[in-house]
Motif scaffolding. Structure first.
Motif, mmCIF file in Angstrom:
data_model
loop_
_atom_site.group_PDB
_atom_site.id
_atom_site.type_symbol
_atom_site.label_atom_id
_atom_site.label_comp_id
_atom_site.label_asym_id
_atom_site.label_seq_id
_atom_site.Cartn_x
_atom_site.Cartn_y
_atom_site.Cartn_z
ATOM 1 N N VAL A 11 0.849 -1.203 0.000
ATOM 2 C CA VAL A 11 0.000 0.000 0.000
ATOM 3 C C VAL A 11 0.881 1.247 0.000
ATOM 4 C CG1 VAL A 11 -1.707 1.326 1.304
ATOM 5 C CG2 VAL A 11 -1.942 -1.160 1.116
ATOM 6 N N ARG A 14 2.498 1.760 -3.334
ATOM 7 C CA ARG A 14 1.539 2.287 -4.309
ATOM 8 C C ARG A 14 1.280 3.775 -4.070
ATOM 9 N NH1 ARG A 14 -0.067 3.684 -8.745
ATOM 10 N NH2 ARG A 14 -2.249 3.404 -9.325
ATOM 11 N N GLU A 36 -8.165 0.027 -5.105
ATOM 12 C CA GLU A 36 -7.196 -1.031 -5.406
ATOM 13 C C GLU A 36 -6.988 -2.018 -4.269
ATOM 14 O OE1 GLU A 36 -3.559 0.678 -6.894
ATOM 15 O OE2 GLU A 36 -4.598 1.713 -8.521
ATOM 16 N N PHE A 37 -7.079 -1.556 -3.026
ATOM 17 C CA PHE A 37 -6.764 -2.410 -1.881
ATOM 18 C C PHE A 37 -7.954 -2.658 -0.960
ATOM 19 C CE2 PHE A 37 -2.680 -0.735 -3.217
ATOM 20 C CZ PHE A 37 -1.845 -1.849 -3.135
#
Length: 120
Positions: A11, A14, A36-37
């Motif tokens: 994370v 990113r 995304e997570f």
């Protein structure tokens, strides 16, 4: 916290990628990271805090928003530490670049030969 402990989290990596493209509001970062997570806004805020506290990001207020940007301090330190190990991969990367260039040249020559055979 060591730089690689910070960078070990996908994370946070990113988030740094997003910030490398330019200054971002915490809301913009949260939108991407949530998509995304699948993590919450408070969790994203915690990751931003870790990046800030460890020299990877800066923050500045802009009205009601908080704008984050990459701080290269910790990245430079990590790069400096990695410097003593570059000798292990630099020759391999150079060899790979040579092979990629060779492959491009062969494809280009093959394409030229194919065009000539069509013209004949």
């Amino acid at each position: 916290m060591h730089a690689f402990d910070v960078l070990g989290d996908p994370v946070r990596r990113r988030i740094l990628e997003l910030l490398a493209d330019g200054e971002q509001s915490s809301g913009a970062v949260t939108t991407v990271i949530r998509a995304e997570f699948g993590i919450s806004q408070p969790a994203v805020s915690q990751h931003l805090k870790v990046l800030r506290d460890n020299g990877f990001a800066t923050v500045r207020p802009s009205g009601a928003r908080r704008l984050y940007a990459v701080d290269d301090t910790a990245l430079r330190q990590a790069d400096e530490w990695l410097g003593r190990f570059r000798r292990f991969w630099t020759p391999h990367l150079a060899a790979m670049a040579t092979e990629v260039a060779r492959g491009r040249r062969i494809r280009r020559l093959t394409a030229t030969d194919d065009i000539r055979s069509i013209d004949d």
